[in-house]
Design an enzyme around this catalytic site. Structure first.
Site, PDB file in Angstrom:
ATOM      1  CD  GLU A   1       2.644  -4.856   0.702  1.00  0.00           C
ATOM      2  OE1 GLU A   1       3.552  -4.252   1.344  1.00  0.00           O
ATOM      3  OE2 GLU A   1       1.307  -4.817   1.080  1.00  0.00           O
TER       4      GLU A   1
ATOM      5  CB  CYS B   1       3.953  -3.300   7.268  1.00  0.00           C
ATOM      6  SG  CYS B   1       2.570  -4.685   6.975  1.00  0.00           S
TER       7      CYS B   1
ATOM      8  CB  CYS C   1       3.458  -7.021   3.892  1.00  0.00           C
ATOM      9  SG  CYS C   1       1.658  -6.492   3.785  1.00  0.00           S
TER      10      CYS C   1
ATOM     11  CG  HIS D   1      -1.550  -4.784   4.798  1.00  0.00           C
ATOM     12  ND1 HIS D   1      -0.340  -4.132   5.332  1.00  0.00           N
ATOM     13  CD2 HIS D   1      -2.543  -4.437   5.369  1.00  0.00           C
ATOM     14  CE1 HIS D   1      -0.680  -3.654   6.223  1.00  0.00           C
ATOM     15  NE2 HIS D   1      -2.162  -3.685   6.406  1.00  0.00           N
TER      16      HIS D   1
END
Length: 143
Positions: free
Chosen positions: A49, A77, A80, A47
């Site tokens: 992040e 999410c 993250c 992801h």
């Protein structure tokens, strides 16, 4: 946020969902940048992040990112949001809300959970329309 949006656009070249993130230090310098690489790297943790936080930690030479801000185009999410807490960033800034998987106020609020030992400040809605439009266009093309 403009730097995070540029990262999100770069994710389009790899057919990854266009989400971008940057980590900015207390002086305003970008010390980490990332985009979704789940498809490109076959990595479920790829992801934006996580990629940006890893780059910032590498730049600093330590995992604690106190004094830093994580800027991301979409509400993080649970994974993250947890990474933001564990990295000790001072604040999380995001663009569009994620009503399906958001963990910074939508479905969950991981970063403000009083049971955790660190709670970053949250700033939401920064360039939200531009961030959302990029995602909407991507998913419209997928259909």
């Amino acid at each position: 946020m403009r730097a995070a949006l540029a990262e999100a656009r770069a994710a389009l070249a790899t057919d990854d969902v266009p989400i971008g993130a940057v980590v900015v230090d207390s002086a305003g310098a970008v010390i980490g940048a990332g985009r979704n690489v789940r498809e490109a790297a076959a990595d479920p943790t790829g992801h934006a992040e996580v990629v940006a936080l890893r780059a910032a930690a590498q730049d600093r030479g330590e995992w604690r990112l106190g004094g830093c801000t994580l800027v991301v185009t979409l509400e993080p999410c649970t994974m993250c949001a947890g990474a933001a807490v564990l990295s000790r960033v001072d604040r999380v800034v995001f663009g569009a809300w994620d009503p399906k998987a958001g963990a910074v106020g939508s479905l969950w609020d991981v970063v403000r959970d009083r049971r955790l030992n660190h709670r970053p400040e949250v700033v939401s809605g920064v360039l939200a329309e531009e961030s959302a439009a990029l995602l909407e266009e991507f998913f419209a093309d997928q259909r």
